[in-house]
Enzyme design. Structure first.
Site, PDB file in Angstrom:
ATOM      1  N   ILE A 155       0.899  -1.127  -0.068  1.00 54.68           N
ATOM      2  CA  ILE A 155       0.042  -0.021   0.172  1.00 54.68           C
ATOM      3  C   ILE A 155       0.945   1.258  -0.104  1.00 54.68           C
ATOM      4  O   ILE A 155       0.504   2.278  -0.672  1.00 54.68           O
ATOM      5  CB  ILE A 155      -1.105   0.030   1.213  1.00 54.68           C
ATOM      6  CG1 ILE A 155      -1.969  -1.181   1.103  1.00 54.68           C
ATOM      7  CG2 ILE A 155      -1.610   1.381   1.350  1.00 54.68           C
ATOM      8  CD1 ILE A 155      -2.660  -1.381   2.345  1.00 54.68           C
ATOM      9  N   ARG A 175      10.160  -1.042   8.856  1.00 54.79           N
ATOM     10  CA  ARG A 175      10.766  -1.790   9.739  1.00 54.79           C
ATOM     11  C   ARG A 175      12.160  -2.217   9.019  1.00 54.79           C
ATOM     12  O   ARG A 175      13.169  -2.454   9.420  1.00 54.79           O
ATOM     13  CB  ARG A 175       9.957  -3.127  10.100  1.00 54.79           C
ATOM     14  CG  ARG A 175      10.678  -4.200  10.877  1.00 54.79           C
ATOM     15  CD  ARG A 175       9.515  -5.011  11.311  1.00 54.79           C
ATOM     16  NE  ARG A 175       9.011  -5.790  10.200  1.00 54.79           N
ATOM     17  CZ  ARG A 175       8.334  -6.807  10.518  1.00 54.79           C
ATOM     18  NH1 ARG A 175       7.785  -6.870  11.648  1.00 54.79           N
ATOM     19  NH2 ARG A 175       7.929  -7.275   9.436  1.00 54.79           N
ATOM     20  N   ALA A 235      -4.397   2.957   8.278  1.00 56.16           N
ATOM     21  CA  ALA A 235      -3.857   1.702   8.667  1.00 56.16           C
ATOM     22  C   ALA A 235      -4.793   1.035   9.778  1.00 56.16           C
ATOM     23  O   ALA A 235      -5.716   0.367   9.354  1.00 56.16           O
ATOM     24  CB  ALA A 235      -2.573   1.923   9.271  1.00 56.16           C
ATOM     25  N   GLU A 265     -13.395   1.902  17.142  1.00 56.62           N
ATOM     26  CA  GLU A 265     -14.486   1.638  15.894  1.00 56.62           C
ATOM     27  C   GLU A 265     -15.254   0.858  16.527  1.00 56.62           C
ATOM     28  O   GLU A 265     -15.177  -0.258  17.262  1.00 56.62           O
ATOM     29  CB  GLU A 265     -13.789   1.019  14.830  1.00 56.62           C
ATOM     30  CG  GLU A 265     -12.615   2.086  14.127  1.00 56.62           C
ATOM     31  CD  GLU A 265     -12.432   1.503  12.998  1.00 56.62           C
ATOM     32  OE1 GLU A 265     -12.995   0.621  12.284  1.00 56.62           O
ATOM     33  OE2 GLU A 265     -10.984   2.074  12.426  1.00 56.62           O
ATOM     34  N   HIS A 283     -14.090   3.834   7.830  1.00 54.95           N
ATOM     35  CA  HIS A 283     -13.287   2.904   7.698  1.00 54.95           C
ATOM     36  C   HIS A 283     -13.619   2.223   6.192  1.00 54.95           C
ATOM     37  O   HIS A 283     -14.174   1.236   5.914  1.00 54.95           O
ATOM     38  CB  HIS A 283     -13.455   1.490   8.575  1.00 54.95           C
ATOM     39  CG  HIS A 283     -12.276   0.710   8.639  1.00 54.95           C
ATOM     40  ND1 HIS A 283     -12.034   0.080   9.543  1.00 54.95           N
ATOM     41  CD2 HIS A 283     -11.208   0.413   7.636  1.00 54.95           C
ATOM     42  CE1 HIS A 283     -10.872  -0.681   9.258  1.00 54.95           C
ATOM     43  NE2 HIS A 283     -10.413  -0.540   8.161  1.00 54.95           N
ATOM     44  N   GLY A 285     -11.462   2.211   3.584  1.00 57.29           N
ATOM     45  CA  GLY A 285     -10.066   1.869   2.639  1.00 57.29           C
ATOM     46  C   GLY A 285     -10.285   1.156   1.391  1.00 57.29           C
ATOM     47  O   GLY A 285     -10.226   1.194   0.405  1.00 57.29           O
TER      48      GLY A 285
END
Length: 317
Positions: A155, A175, A235, A265, A283, A285
């Site tokens: 993404i 990371r 995210a 949520e 939400h 996405g």
């Protein structure tokens, strides 16, 4: 094959049946099963299709002695107690590929909307609260600005491609540093987290929710950002300390935010709802007709592969 799969929520059904025509599909009549119904109906199931953002409690898993697989509808699988499933020899798959482009698309939309004050101006125009004028209702253009991407996975890369096409510069934190070829393709620079936060005009959160990323953006991190910067989160809500974000927005510590996800949520704090410098969506996405169908197909293909003795394409545990 007399196998049974329970579908927790009413995701697209036809796509699942096309891939698993011989399976007994246990599907909710309404939007979803209650916890009591799940425990009752899962008893002799071989697989469960779970849905991101909807926790499957361990009591449901324990009620299914024949359960061999949990196939998650969504890329994130923090709705599943992975350790508990693993202890019972149950494998877990997710469905990441279909979510990539629509989530990046939405993140880009949030960036544009909050920077250009689109949602705010739409709301005020409808309420007849706008005064027209050449030097009124000014906003911020994204051309030439720096986008900091935290989480340079699929993404993040899809968002970087869009940002570059819009004339932005890209820096990122991950990371693990991505391949040099990928960096060059986006002209993207790897930075430590604190440096990214200091430099970026827009910060986009695109990492998974893990023990390490929970609360990753808190008061100290927000204090590093430019007062003119925007924070975008597509995210998971808990990667941000939500109260710290509210305080940063109230105080003008940052200029605004675009949020698709929240800490608890579907509850959205009243403080966020009252702010003009925040774009809020529920939400969404991956919420497109096309994506939902693709996700159902992929979930079913994972199940089919596993029960055919193959390695599922999206096994995570």
């Amino acid at each position: 094959m007399n196998k049974k799969v329970l579908v927790m929520l009413a995701v697209p059904k036809d796509e699942i049946q096309k891939v698993l025509p011989d399976w007994n599909l246990i599907y909710p009549e309404n939007e979803k099963f209650s916890q009591e119904e799940l425990i009752e109906k899962v008893v002799d199931c071989d697989a469960i299709i779970t849905v991101y953002g909807n926790k499957i409690v361990n009591e449901v898993i324990d009620a299914a002695p024949n359960l061999k697989m949990i196939a998650n509808f969504g890329a994130g699988y923090d709705n599943i107690d992975v350790a508990h499933a693993k202890s019972k020899g149950i494998i877990i798959t997710n469905s990441p590929d279909p979510v990539t482009e629509p989530t990046a698309e939405l993140a880009m939309g949030l960036m544009i909307s909050v920077a250009r004050r689109m949602a705010e101006m739409d709301r005020k125009l409808r309420e007849k609260q706008v005064t027209w004028g050449v030097m009124r209702n000014l906003s911020t253009t994204l051309v030439g600005k720096t986008l900091g991407i935290i989480g340079m996975g699929a993404i993040g890369k899809a968002l970087a491609r869009r940002a570059i096409a819009s004339g932005m510069k890209v820096v990122y934190h991950n990371r693990n540093r991505v391949d040099e070829v990928i960096e060059k393709s986006f002209s993207a620079q790897y930075l430590a987290l604190d440096e990214l936060l200091k430099l970026s005009d827009v910060v986009s959160l695109n990492m998974p929710l893990t023990a390490e990323t929970k609360g990753m953006i808190g008061k100290e991190e927000l204090a590093l950002m430019k007062s003119s910067a925007y924070l975008i989160n597509t995210a998971r809500g808990p990667v941000i300390d939500q109260q710290a974000l509210i305080e940063a927005l109230h105080s003008g510590r940052i200029a605004g935010a675009g949020l698709d996800v929240y800490e608890n949520e579907p509850t959205v704090p009243d403080e966020l709802l009252a702010m003009d410098n925040v774009v809020l969506i529920p939400h969404l996405g991956t919420a497109t007709h096309e994506t939902r169908k693709e996700m159902s197909t992929l979930v079913a293909e994972n199940i089919k592969a596993f029960f055919n003795g193959e390695t599922p394409p999206n096994r995570v545990v």
